[in-house]
Design a protein around this motif. Structure first.
Motif, PDB file in Angstrom:
ATOM      1  N   GLU A   1     -43.068  14.319  36.651  1.00 55.14           N
ATOM      2  CA  GLU A   1     -41.733  14.173  36.067  1.00 55.14           C
ATOM      3  C   GLU A   1     -41.563  15.099  34.866  1.00 55.14           C
ATOM      4  O   GLU A   1     -40.523  15.750  34.700  1.00 55.14           O
ATOM      5  CB  GLU A   1     -41.498  12.718  35.644  1.00 55.14           C
ATOM      6  CG  GLU A   1     -40.124  12.490  35.030  1.00 55.14           C
ATOM      7  CD  GLU A   1     -39.899  11.049  34.622  1.00 55.14           C
ATOM      8  OE1 GLU A   1     -38.801  10.741  34.109  1.00 55.14           O
ATOM      9  OE2 GLU A   1     -40.813  10.214  34.799  1.00 55.14           O
ATOM     10  N   TYR A   2     -42.579  15.143  34.002  1.00 54.37           N
ATOM     11  CA  TYR A   2     -42.575  16.045  32.855  1.00 54.37           C
ATOM     12  C   TYR A   2     -43.639  17.118  33.059  1.00 54.37           C
ATOM     13  O   TYR A   2     -44.785  16.800  33.405  1.00 54.37           O
ATOM     14  CB  TYR A   2     -42.863  15.288  31.556  1.00 54.37           C
ATOM     15  CG  TYR A   2     -41.712  14.436  31.070  1.00 54.37           C
ATOM     16  CD1 TYR A   2     -40.661  15.005  30.355  1.00 54.37           C
ATOM     17  CD2 TYR A   2     -41.675  13.072  31.333  1.00 54.37           C
ATOM     18  CE1 TYR A   2     -39.602  14.231  29.906  1.00 54.37           C
ATOM     19  CE2 TYR A   2     -40.625  12.285  30.892  1.00 54.37           C
ATOM     20  CZ  TYR A   2     -39.589  12.872  30.176  1.00 54.37           C
ATOM     21  OH  TYR A   2     -38.544  12.104  29.736  1.00 54.37           O
TER      22      TYR A   2
ATOM     23  N   HIS B   1     -38.160  18.502  32.422  1.00 59.50           N
ATOM     24  CA  HIS B   1     -37.978  17.157  32.955  1.00 59.50           C
ATOM     25  C   HIS B   1     -37.337  17.282  34.326  1.00 59.50           C
ATOM     26  O   HIS B   1     -36.228  17.799  34.460  1.00 59.50           O
ATOM     27  CB  HIS B   1     -37.095  16.310  32.035  1.00 59.50           C
ATOM     28  CG  HIS B   1     -36.922  14.910  32.527  1.00 59.50           C
ATOM     29  ND1 HIS B   1     -35.698  14.385  32.882  1.00 59.50           N
ATOM     30  CD2 HIS B   1     -37.829  13.924  32.752  1.00 59.50           C
ATOM     31  CE1 HIS B   1     -35.843  13.140  33.290  1.00 59.50           C
ATOM     32  NE2 HIS B   1     -37.127  12.835  33.212  1.00 59.50           N
TER      33      HIS B   1
END
Length: 259
Positions: free
Chosen positions: A79-80, A108
């Motif tokens: 996700e990150y 992100h």
């Protein structure tokens, strides 16, 4: 984690990388060439700084991905994802010129949401989150804002070097170059930061990697500028890049590049 928490952590990454790089700057350090066709230098400073940042990220955010120039990719689908270029402008670095910087981006879900360029020798930091951008250095701290520029004829343009372009792209670049007020070469990441600070109007490059541009996108967007590919698409994956402080200059440059 909030944006403020990430901002503080990115500051730690910048400090740690800067402390690692500075002992190598303007010394007789060994230089390796990463390319068999051209000169693409890398030094122990590049590797040591990226290693330091990777260790900090892994110890604080083990679930995050990392993409770095020197040590490749890990968990790119996280996700990150952190995108790192420990020394953008290594050719300037090995020549003793302080026109280089450490690029740190946070993505992100694939989109750059925060970026920083840190120049530890001069002591300058340029940062942004696409909504705003800031400068911190010897002159204090202030917001960054691009300047208005109505046309290419009034624009100051930078590129690192037309020699880095293929023949077709170089021809397209020269079409724009003929129209601008002033064209200058060199700068690497500093050109984009000077655009965000309102000192120049246009940057045109080719063959960029994600780690060359991802950190600079939120800085320029936060200062009111525009960054896309030559096709007008999102720029975070690199390639042929156009950055402009004024949308009118961006539109005019795209027309000539694709003409």
């Amino acid at each position: 984690m909030t944006v403020i928490d990430f901002t503080a952590f990115i500051g730690r990454l910048a400090t740690a990388s800067g402390e690692t790089i500075l002992p190598f700057f303007r010394t007789s350090l060994s230089i390796d060439n990463k390319s068999s066709d051209d000169f693409d230098p890398v030094t122990e400073a590049d590797r040591a700084a990226e290693a330091v940042m990777r260790r900090l990220i892994k110890s604080n955010f083990p679930q995050h991905g990392i993409v770095g120039e020197e040590f490749g990719s890990e968990r790119e689908d996280a996700e990150y994802v952190w995108v790192l270029d420990p020394i953008d402008g290594t050719k300037s670095f090995i020549s003793g010129f302080p026109i280089w910087g450490t690029l740190i981006a946070l993505l992100h879900r694939g989109t750059p949401v925060y970026g920083m360029m840190h120049q530890p020798y001069i002591g300058e930091r340029f940062s942004g989150d696409s909504g705003s951008a800031r400068y911190q250095g010897a002159a204090g701290e202030r917001k960054l804002a691009t300047r208005r520029c109505a046309s290419l004829q009034e624009a100051v343009m930078f590129t690192t070097s037309p020699r880095l372009m293929n023949d077709i792209d170089r021809g397209a670049f020269h079409r724009v170059e003929k129209d601008v007020r002033l064209s200058r070469y060199g700068g690497d990441c500093y050109s984009y930061c000077m655009l965000a600070a309102g000192h120049l109007d246009l940057v045109i490059e080719t063959e960029l990697k994600p780690y060359d541009i991802a950190a600079l996108i939120p800085i320029i967007a936060g200062a009111g500028g525009v960054v896309t590919t030559w096709e007008g698409k999102p720029a975070q994956n690199g390639g042929r890049i156009v950055a402009a402080g004024d949308p009118r200059v961006h539109e005019a440059a795209l027309k000539l590049l694709n003409g």
